[in-house]
Write a protein that holds these residues in place. Structure first.
Motif, PDB file in Angstrom:
ATOM      1  N   CYS A 917     -18.085  30.208  -2.302  1.00 50.46           N
ATOM      2  CA  CYS A 917     -18.667  30.786  -1.078  1.00 50.46           C
ATOM      3  C   CYS A 917     -20.138  30.397  -0.907  1.00 50.46           C
ATOM      4  N   HIS A 918     -20.523  29.334  -1.593  1.00 50.22           N
ATOM      5  CA  HIS A 918     -21.835  28.700  -1.386  1.00 50.22           C
ATOM      6  C   HIS A 918     -23.005  29.540  -1.898  1.00 50.22           C
ATOM      7  N   ARG A 919     -22.758  30.567  -2.651  1.00 49.89           N
ATOM      8  CA  ARG A 919     -23.837  31.355  -3.256  1.00 49.89           C
ATOM      9  C   ARG A 919     -23.235  32.248  -4.324  1.00 49.89           C
ATOM     10  N   PRO A 920     -23.995  32.599  -5.326  1.00 46.99           N
ATOM     11  CA  PRO A 920     -23.468  33.496  -6.368  1.00 46.99           C
ATOM     12  C   PRO A 920     -23.309  34.915  -5.822  1.00 46.99           C
ATOM     13  N   SER A 922     -24.011  38.626  -5.446  1.00 46.46           N
ATOM     14  CA  SER A 922     -25.161  39.490  -5.676  1.00 46.46           C
ATOM     15  C   SER A 922     -24.714  40.710  -6.470  1.00 46.46           C
ATOM     16  N   ALA A 923     -25.654  41.414  -7.050  1.00 48.12           N
ATOM     17  CA  ALA A 923     -25.334  42.634  -7.791  1.00 48.12           C
ATOM     18  C   ALA A 923     -24.686  43.666  -6.873  1.00 48.12           C
ATOM     19  N   GLU A 924     -25.161  43.711  -5.637  1.00 48.93           N
ATOM     20  CA  GLU A 924     -24.593  44.671  -4.672  1.00 48.93           C
ATOM     21  C   GLU A 924     -23.146  44.323  -4.352  1.00 48.93           C
ATOM     22  N   GLN A 925     -22.873  43.032  -4.188  1.00 47.99           N
ATOM     23  CA  GLN A 925     -21.498  42.609  -3.928  1.00 47.99           C
ATOM     24  C   GLN A 925     -20.586  42.906  -5.118  1.00 47.99           C
ATOM     25  N   GLN A 926     -21.095  42.670  -6.330  1.00 45.29           N
ATOM     26  CA  GLN A 926     -20.287  42.964  -7.511  1.00 45.29           C
ATOM     27  C   GLN A 926     -19.943  44.443  -7.576  1.00 45.29           C
ATOM     28  N   ARG A 927     -20.935  45.327  -7.297  1.00 42.85           N
ATOM     29  CA  ARG A 927     -20.663  46.765  -7.317  1.00 42.85           C
ATOM     30  C   ARG A 927     -19.644  47.135  -6.239  1.00 42.85           C
ATOM     31  N   ALA A 928     -19.760  46.509  -5.065  1.00 40.98           N
ATOM     32  CA  ALA A 928     -18.838  46.806  -3.971  1.00 40.98           C
ATOM     33  C   ALA A 928     -17.421  46.351  -4.301  1.00 40.98           C
ATOM     34  N   ILE A 929     -17.309  45.163  -4.906  1.00 38.70           N
ATOM     35  CA  ILE A 929     -15.978  44.670  -5.292  1.00 38.70           C
ATOM     36  C   ILE A 929     -15.372  45.571  -6.363  1.00 38.70           C
ATOM     37  N   GLU A 930     -16.202  45.939  -7.355  1.00 36.30           N
ATOM     38  CA  GLU A 930     -15.705  46.801  -8.437  1.00 36.30           C
ATOM     39  C   GLU A 930     -15.190  48.120  -7.865  1.00 36.30           C
TER      40      GLU A 930
END
Length: 945
Positions: A917-920, A922-930
């Motif tokens: 997706c052209h970028r790593p 983010s910590a916020e995205q990881q928390r949201a996915i979790e």
């Protein structure tokens, strides 16, 4: 050993039924000291002091023994069965009885009737005098009244039966009931015998012609004989003739759809002599008389209501359960006051509602004479939960009692309890749908202006009916009507039975004449139904073959309803018809029937027919594959129903079809789109192909469309449509919207057969041998199923705890065999269950167990609880459309389905997000996915999200 559940023709203590060559059945339970070795039985049938049959000690089939007893008319028989094992243990059953009817003997009675000028329903009466010299030993009335009748002796009902003589193809046969009047006439002297007639199905408005009166007739008539037998052996017959008197009741109107009117202020009228029917018509009716097949419609469960004061100011009684039946209500209103009751299934905006009943008035009206009365319907019944009451000054709920009426069919043979109360209520809703629609005929609904014996509904529900109850005798009568209708149609099937003129059934609906008898045979082990109905089964297949011809015209030769009421209808198409090609459905149903015919022919010893139908099945399978599948085996009809039928009927590669079905289910967010044809088999198809998680996802879905949404909305029966009420409880339409339609209750057959895993074996029917192959699911938690089969009670119970701990318990009845498959079991579990460390039968995929009780606990070879997190492999996420959608909603420009296959085994956390997706992340995205994945992880009922 203990003997129980002794029956003749699958009925208990039957009186006056058409028994043919009677079938005797009983159950032997293994209690006390365990039975050893071979079990022998002895059946003795007596008539008076004589022995009509004695089988001697032999290996009799407890599910169906026909010793060839030659029965006599109007005769009471007693019978007793004994069993013994090889160790010499003997058990004796209690003595039971049955009694024959007239069995076609000539009638001494004449058909009598009356004029139709007065709308008041007639009462035909006669004084009967019993002799004082000798005690009365027995008194029997042999009766047929049209349209409906009630018999009273000295002002008291002589029978507990309602709506006699039931509904049937009146132009082809008329049922005769036998009523025991011994107690009513026991006192010497004069007795007042009265028979009141109502309109019913025969004479009243019924069917799809709203303005028409009776489809089968327009007159009231009665034929009856009362046979009196005294202790000294003397015999008298009192028969209907011109000496009978015609009076008038206070019933001024009755109709199955519209209800009943009673006026207690009407004066008595001078009795008039009864008139004889026209000799030609009388002879024709007499020729149609036959001993009954219908189990009696009688009182069952009773309900005490609560009072609801609606926002509209109405007084409404709520039974808390949608039922079919009648009521009893105490009233004492001033002379001339009118009490009016209206019946409905649901409230809307808190107010009484009945618009989904269409033209059916479903009312009861009573005009008071100032005296206390107990109101009850005599010649109608209602499908209702709610009663709007008008004209009662001081309405007390305790004055009203709701009474469930249905045919005397056992409805509690099969029981299921799980850890999810919504699923438990679903099973009970299906059971109530069965009860409410088993009012003499298997109807579609019990409340609106329909209530007809739709053949498709009956066929679809029949396996569930066989698990929940013991419907053999009930369906036998329905099949008799069906066969008579087919005779008049050259083998074709009507859409409903009795037809009331609605003929021209296409596939599925027409195939009921093949499927229902086969299901009864599978579950009962009694092939009498196949023998009796074989001619009708063949006639249907000959009819379809003639229409299909050499150019495969079957799809265009009949009115096929296809996957009726499916949710995937295409634009521009009647929304009641699904997207699955009706021709495909027609040919699959034809194939299913051909296969059943071949197997039934083998059972009946019809070798030529067996070969014929095996060849037909092979030809049909070849045609279906060439017409509806691509050269490499892909089904060209991409619907859930088409793929489910492909799997269940072995039309093509099941793995490929299973994947396609899984993809369609997940593409819809884990919901089904099937109708009447696909719904009964979709969960089975998913289980057969390894997608049992999807099957449970469909079962446990709490939003529409799904089985549990109506339960959450307070339903106490099964709805006709997935969205009969919308999510806010609003009725979604009135043209075809019943809240008591049992067809979708067919899911219960899957619960018994695949969740519990208990299925009959056609090679040893009646559960002499059964498959036990449960499909466990962590979300459901646990399940216990019991089934009182013709050979004893089976019990399957399983529970799942922790991540993969399984416990299975099994009870196999005496003399039966279970072919058991353990879900996700290590070899040690198979060995433990087999009870022999040297036994490797589990390597074959099953173990065979004889009668007894077994239990095994083990750790499953796979994790049974699905938990999703960033540590979950991509392949597991891709199998869940909701998880994919959640992640793609959090990460812009991401298309997980396009991820290279070499990454599918990679945990989400380790994916090359920069490349995807052209970028790593983010910590916020990881928390949201979790958080999103945790919300999609397996949960059980009652656990908070």
């Amino acid at each position: 050993m203990r003997i129980r559940t002794c029956r003749v023709n699958h009925m208990t203590e039957s009186l006056g039924f058409d028994l043919g060559s009677p079938t005797f059945s009983w159950v032997v339970d293994d209690v006390g000291e365990a039975a050893r070795g071979r079990i022998e039985s002895r059946l003795v049938v007596r008539s008076g002091a004589g022995v009509a049959c004695d089988t001697g000690w032999a290996e009799l089939d407890c599910a169906a023994t026909r010793p060839g007893v030659a029965l006599l008319p109007r005769t009471r028989y007693t019978w007793q069965v004994s069993v013994r094992d090889e160790a010499g243990h003997v058990a004796e059953g209690v003595e039971h009885s049955f009694e024959t009817g007239k069995m076609g003997e000539p009638w001494q009675a004449a058909w009598i009737g009356c004029d139709e000028a007065d709308g008041r329903h007639p009462t035909l009466s006669r004084t009967i005098t019993t002799r004082p010299g000798a005690p009365l030993a027995a008194a029997r009335a042999y009766v047929c009244g049209l349209g409906l009748y009630e018999v009273e002796v000295d002002g008291r009902l002589a029978s507990t039966e309602h709506l006699a003589p039931g509904t049937c193809a009146y132009d082809k046969w008329l049922q005769v009931a036998t009523i025991d009047l011994t107690g009513a006439l026991a006192a010497p002297g004069e007795h007042d015998l009265r028979v009141t007639l109502g309109d019913g199905w025969y004479k009243g408005r019924f069917g799809f012609i709203p303005t028409r009166g009776g489809y089968y007739g327009d007159d009231w008539s009665l034929i009856a004989e009362v046979h009196l037998t005294y202790a000294d052996g003397s015999h008298e017959v009192v028969a209907t003739d011109e000496s009978w008197q015609v009076g008038r009741s206070n019933v001024t109107f009755s109709n199955i759809y519209d209800g009943e009117h009673v006026d207690a202020t009407l004066p008595a009228v001078e009795p008039m002599p009864a008139r004889l029917l026209d000799p030609e018509e009388a002879a024709a009716r007499t020729a149609r008389l036959r001993d009954r097949l219908s189990p009696a419609v009688s009182d069952h469960e009773l309900f005490s209501p609560t009072l609801v004061e609606t926002p509209a100011g109405e007084k409404v009684l709520d039974l808390g359960q949608n039922i079919a039946g009648g009521f009893r209500m105490r009233v004492h209103e001033p002379a001339g006051a009118t009490v009016r009751l209206q019946f409905g299934e649901v409230l809307q905006d808190g107010n009484f509602y009945r618009d989904n009943l269409r033209s059916a008035q479903a009312a009861y009206t009573f005009v008071s004479d100032g005296e206390p009365h107990v109101l009850r319907p005599r010649f109608t019944y209602y499908g209702y939960r709610y009663v709007k009451v008008e004209g009662v000054a001081d309405l007390r709920p305790s004055d009203f009692e709701g009474v469930a009426w249905y045919s005397d069919v056992e409805t509690t043979a099969g029981q299921i309890r799980t850890a999810n109360p919504l699923v438990n209520r679903l099973v009970e809703n299906a059971r109530w749908g069965m009860r409410d629609n088993f009012v003499d005929t298997p109807t579609d609904c019990p409340q609106r202006d329909e209530r007809m014996g739709w053949t498709g509904d009956a066929q679809i529900f029949s396996p569930t009916a066989c698990y929940l109850g013991k419907p053999y005798a009930f369906y036998r009568k329905y099949l008799h009507d069906m066969a008579l209708e087919q005779e008049g149609l050259g083998g074709a099937m009507p859409m409903v039975v009795p037809s009331f003129g609605l003929v021209g059934a296409g596939s599925v609906w027409g195939d009921a004449t093949v499927v229902i008898p086969w299901n009864l045979y599978l579950f009962s082990g009694d092939d009498a139904v196949l023998r009796e109905h074989w001619g009708a089964m063949r006639a249907w297949m000959d009819h379809v073959a003639a229409l299909d011809g050499d150019d495969h015209s079957w799809p265009s030769a009949a009115a096929h309803l296809g996957d009726w009421l499916a949710l995937d209808s295409r634009p521009g198409k009647d929304e009641r018809f699904g997207a699955t090609d009706e021709g495909f459905v027609a040919y699959v149903a034809y194939l299913q029937s051909a296969r059943i015919m071949a197997r039934a022919a083998a059972v009946l010893g019809e070798g030529a027919d067996k070969a014929r139908f095996e060849a037909l099945a092979e030809a049909l399978l070849s045609w279906i594959r060439s017409e509806y599948f691509s050269p490499n085996g892909r089904c060209c009809i991409d619907t859930q129903t088409a793929h489910a039928l492909t799997i269940v009927h072995g039309l093509a590669d099941a793995r490929r079809a299973g994947r396609a079905l899984h993809d369609l289910v997940q593409a819809m967010g884990g919901q089904l789109t099937c109708g009447f044809v696909g719904t009964p088999v979709i969960c089975e198809a998913l289980c057969r192909t390894g997608y049992e998680r999807d099957a449970y996802q469909l079962l446990l879905r709490e939003r529409q469309p799904g089985w549990l949404n109506p339960v959450i909305q307070g339903a106490t029966t099964i709805w006709e449509r997935w969205d009969s009420l919308d999510e806010d409880g609003r009725i979604t339409g009135t043209s075809m919207n019943s809240l008591n339609h049992y067809a979708y209750g067919s899911i219960c057959a899957w619960l018994f057969g695949w969740t519990a895993g208990l299925r009959p074996d056609a090679a040893a029917p009646g559960f002499a041998r059964a498959t036990v192959a449960p499909h466990v699911d962590w979300r459901l938690g646990k399940l216990e199923a019991t089934f009182d089969s013709p050979r004893g009670t089976w019990r399957v119970a399983w529970s799942v705890s922790g991540e993969r701990s399984v416990r299975l318990e099994l009870t196999v009845p005496l003399g039966c065999t279970a072919r058991v498959t353990l879900p996700h079991a290590p070899k040690s579990a198979w060995l433990a269950l087999a009870g022999d460390a040297s036994d490797d039968r589990g390597a074959r995929g099953y173990v065979e167990l004889e009668g007894g009780t077994y239990a095994v606990a083990y750790e499953a070879t796979v994790a049974l609880r699905r938990t999703l997190s960033l540590d979950t492999r991509l392949s597991d996420v891709l199998a869940d459309s909701a998880a994919v959608a959640a992640i793609e909603g959090i990460v812009p420009h991401l298309h997980l389905a396009m991820t290279p296959t070499e990454l599918h085994a990679t945990p989400l956390r380790e994916l090359p997000w920069q490349d995807l997706c052209h970028r790593p992340l983010s910590a916020e995205q990881q928390r949201a996915i979790e958080a999103a994945l945790e919300g999609l992880s397996d949960r059980r009922y009652g656990e908070e999200d």
